[in-house]
Motif scaffolding. Structure first.
Motif, mmCIF file in Angstrom:
data_model
loop_
_atom_site.group_PDB
_atom_site.id
_atom_site.type_symbol
_atom_site.label_atom_id
_atom_site.label_comp_id
_atom_site.label_asym_id
_atom_site.label_seq_id
_atom_site.Cartn_x
_atom_site.Cartn_y
_atom_site.Cartn_z
ATOM 1 N N ILE A 305 0.951 -1.323 -0.117
ATOM 2 C CA ILE A 305 0.092 -0.133 0.016
ATOM 3 C C ILE A 305 0.797 1.417 0.013
ATOM 4 C CG2 ILE A 305 -1.552 1.282 1.432
ATOM 5 C CD1 ILE A 305 -2.727 -1.288 2.332
ATOM 6 N N LEU A 306 2.113 1.110 0.806
ATOM 7 C CA LEU A 306 2.625 2.439 0.899
ATOM 8 C C LEU A 306 3.497 2.788 -0.473
ATOM 9 C CD1 LEU A 306 4.353 1.962 4.375
ATOM 10 C CD2 LEU A 306 2.885 3.762 3.579
ATOM 11 N N PHE A 308 2.405 1.677 -3.574
ATOM 12 C CA PHE A 308 1.517 2.165 -4.712
ATOM 13 C C PHE A 308 0.923 3.448 -4.304
ATOM 14 C CE2 PHE A 308 2.323 -2.301 -5.440
ATOM 15 C CZ PHE A 308 2.909 -2.044 -6.723
ATOM 16 N N LEU A 309 0.645 3.805 -3.073
ATOM 17 C CA LEU A 309 -0.186 4.901 -2.513
ATOM 18 C C LEU A 309 0.314 6.156 -1.618
ATOM 19 C CD1 LEU A 309 -3.568 2.817 -1.972
ATOM 20 C CD2 LEU A 309 -2.962 3.904 -4.268
ATOM 21 N N GLY A 310 1.269 5.472 -0.957
ATOM 22 C CA GLY A 310 1.725 6.643 0.166
ATOM 23 C C GLY A 310 3.295 7.001 0.033
ATOM 24 N N SER A 311 4.041 6.920 -1.025
ATOM 25 C CA SER A 311 4.958 7.487 -1.236
ATOM 26 C C SER A 311 5.201 8.759 -1.765
ATOM 27 C CB SER A 311 5.988 6.474 -2.067
ATOM 28 O OG SER A 311 5.920 5.318 -1.377
ATOM 29 N N SER A 312 5.502 9.868 -0.891
ATOM 30 C CA SER A 312 5.380 11.163 -1.655
ATOM 31 C C SER A 312 6.856 11.572 -2.430
ATOM 32 C CB SER A 312 5.030 12.224 -0.556
ATOM 33 O OG SER A 312 6.160 12.007 0.532
ATOM 34 N N LYS A 317 9.621 6.250 -1.825
ATOM 35 C CA LYS A 317 9.017 5.106 -2.765
ATOM 36 C C LYS A 317 10.088 3.962 -2.814
ATOM 37 C CE LYS A 317 6.600 5.843 -6.144
ATOM 38 N NZ LYS A 317 5.384 5.190 -5.814
ATOM 39 N N ASN A 320 10.211 2.453 0.521
ATOM 40 C CA ASN A 320 9.368 1.360 0.589
ATOM 41 C C ASN A 320 9.424 0.127 -0.308
ATOM 42 O OD1 ASN A 320 8.057 2.754 2.841
ATOM 43 N ND2 ASN A 320 6.928 4.072 1.291
#
Length: 391
Positions: A305-306, A308-312, A317, A320
Motif C-alpha cells: 500500500i505504501l 503504490f499509494l503512500g510514497s510522496s 518510494k 518502501n
C-alpha cells in the motif's frame, strides 16, 4: 510429523532460485545502475517544480542541465501537490561543476571567508541557475521587514534544496559500512551464544549464527540488486533510507531464521525414532512454515500500500520498495536457505570429523539424566547415538 515439506531434499532447486533472484541485480550493478544520492556522493540536491509544458522526463531534465553547463546530474521525477511535477536533482560538485561548488561554499576562491551577505547571494545565484536550467521558475520570492529592507526568502520554482560537503559524505559512507558489518557480527555472536548454550558449546552455536548470516547476505544482495535495477531504469538513488531498509530487512530475516532454528533446537531434544537430521530440519521448517508466511503477509500488504499509494518522494518510494522486496526475500531465505545451509554445514562436519561431531549425535546434547528418563518414559528411548535409530 510423517510427511513434512521436502525442503532439504530439494535444496539445490531452492539455491538455484536464490541465484536467479540475485543475478539480474548483479548485471545492472556492473552496468552502473547503482546511483548514490547526495549523502553518499557529496554535492547538491534540488527539488525543482517544473513549468507546465516543459518535457518532464528525467532524460530531458538531465539534457537541459547539461546544456547549461551542469554535468553529471541525475534527475528523478515525482508528482507533487496540486498537480505539480517535481524533478529531484542530484548534482556532484567535488570533481565536476566547480562554479556551483564555489557558489555554495562559505569561502572565496582565495580561501578567505565570505560575509554572510555574500554567502547568501552566491547561494541563491547557484539555486536559481539550477532551477532555471532544469525548467522551473527562477523568480525570487522576497519580503520586506519592518525596517523596509527587502529579504530573499526563496525561489518560486524550488521545492527543496540541500548541499552535502566531503566530511558529511565520508561520515555517511563510513556509517553505512559499519552499520551493516557490526549488525551482522553481533547477530553471529548472539546466535552462537543463544544456541551454543542450549546445544553444548559456542562452536555448535556458531554453525547456526553463520548459517543465518549467509542467508541474510542473499537478502542484502537482492535489495542492492533492486537498487541497481531501479537506478538503471528510473534513476532511483541509494540513500540513508536505503541503508535503513537493508538493516531492517536483516533484522526481519534473522528473526524468521531464529524461529526455525529454535524449532530445530526443540526437536533435537525429542527426535522421532529413526529420524535423520535432514528429516528433523524438514519437520521443523514445516512446523514453522505457516507462522513465517502469516507474519510476512501482514507486513507485505502494508508495504505494498505504501509503495503504490503512500510514497510522496522518490527516496521514500525506493525505501518502501526495498523493504517490500527485502521482506519477501527474507521470508524466502529463512525458509529455503538458512536451515538447508545448516544441513550442508553438518554434512561437512560429519565428513571431516565424523558423525559423532554433528549436532544430531553430539553427546553434549543429551541433557541430564532426569531429562533423559522423562523423555524415555514419554517417547521411548530418544537419546542421541552415532547411528540411525530404529522405529
Amino acid at each position: 510429523e510423517e510427511r513434512p515439506l521436502a525442503i532439504v531434499q530439494k535444496m539445490g532447486r531452492y539455491f538455484l532460485i536464490s541465484g536467479l533472484m540475485i543475478f539480474p541485480g548483479l548485471i545492472f550493478m556492473a552496468m552502473g545502475g547503482i546511483r548514490p544520492n547526495v549523502e553518499f556522493l557529496g554535492g547538491i540536491e534540488s527539488g525543482v517544480v517544473l513549468k507546465e509544458g516543459v518535457d518532464a522526463t528525467s532524460a530531458a531534465v538531465n539534457r537541459r542541465l547539461e546544456a547549461a553547463g551542469i554535468e553529471g546530474s541525475n534527475s528523478r521525477i515525482a508528482a507533487g501537490p496540486n498537480g505539480k511535477t517535481i524533478a529531484y536533482i542530484t548534482i556532484p560538485i567535488e570533481e565536476k561543476n566547480q562554479e556551483l561548488a564555489q557558489l555554495v561554499s562559505s569561502v572565496k576562491a582565495d580561501g578567505t571567508p565570505k560575509t554572510p551577505e555574500e554567502a547568501n547571494n552566491d547561494l541563491f545565484t547557484a539555486r536559481r541557475k539550477i532551477v532555471e536550467a532544469a525548467g522551473g521558475d527562477p523568480t525570487l520570492k522576497t519580503r520586506t521587514d519592518e525596517a523596509g529592507k527587502t529579504q530573499i526568502i526563496g525561489i518560486v520554482g524550488e521545492e527543496s534544496f540541500s548541499s552535502t560537503g566531503p566530511a558529511v559524505r565520508a561520515e555517511t559512507i563510513r556509517g553505512a559500512i559499519w552499520g551493516v558489518t557490526i549488525s551482522s557480527l553481533l547477530i553471529v555472536i548472539y546466535l552462537a551464544m543463544r544456541f551454543g548454550f542450549a546445544l553444548g558449546g559456542f562452536v555448535i552455536g556458531l554453525r547456526f549464527g553463520m548459517s543465518a548470516v549467509i542467508a541474510l547476505v542473499h537478502d542484502v544482495l537482492v535489495v542492492v540488486g533492486l537498487a541497481a535495477i531501479t537506478g538503471y531504469f528510473y534513476n532511483w538513488e541509494i540513500s540513508q533510507l536505503s541503508i535503513t531498509a537493508i538493516l531492517t530487512v536483516i533484522g526481519f530475516s534473522v528473526h524468521d531464521s531464529i524461529v526455525i532454528f529454535d524449532r530445530i533446537r526443540e526437536n533435537l531434544r525429542r527426535p522421532l525414532p529413526g529420524e535423520t537430521f535432514d528429516n528433523l530440519v524438514d519437520r521443523s521448517i514445516t512446523q514453522s512454515f505457516a507462522r513465517s508466511i502469516n507474519t510476512s503477509a501482514i507486513v507485505v500488504v502494508t508495504l505494498a500500500i505504501l509503495v503504490f499509494l503512500g510514497s510522496s518522494t522518490p527516496d521514500l518510494k525506493h525505501f518502501n520498495a526495498a523493504m517490500l522486496v527485502g521482506i519477501l526475500s527474507g521470508t524466502y531465505s529463512s525458509i529455503f536457505n538458512a536451515a538447508p545451509i545448516l544441513v550442508l554445514w553438518e554434512r561437512i562436519v560429519s565428513k571431516r570429523k565424523g558423525v559423532g561431531a554433528t549436532i544430531m549425535h553430539d553427546t553434549r546434547l543429551r541433557g541430564d539424566q532426569r531429562d533423559e528418563e522423562e523423555d524415555e518414559g514419554a517417547l521411548g528411548d530418544t537419546r542421541y547415538s552415532p547411528v540411525k535409530r530404529r522405529r
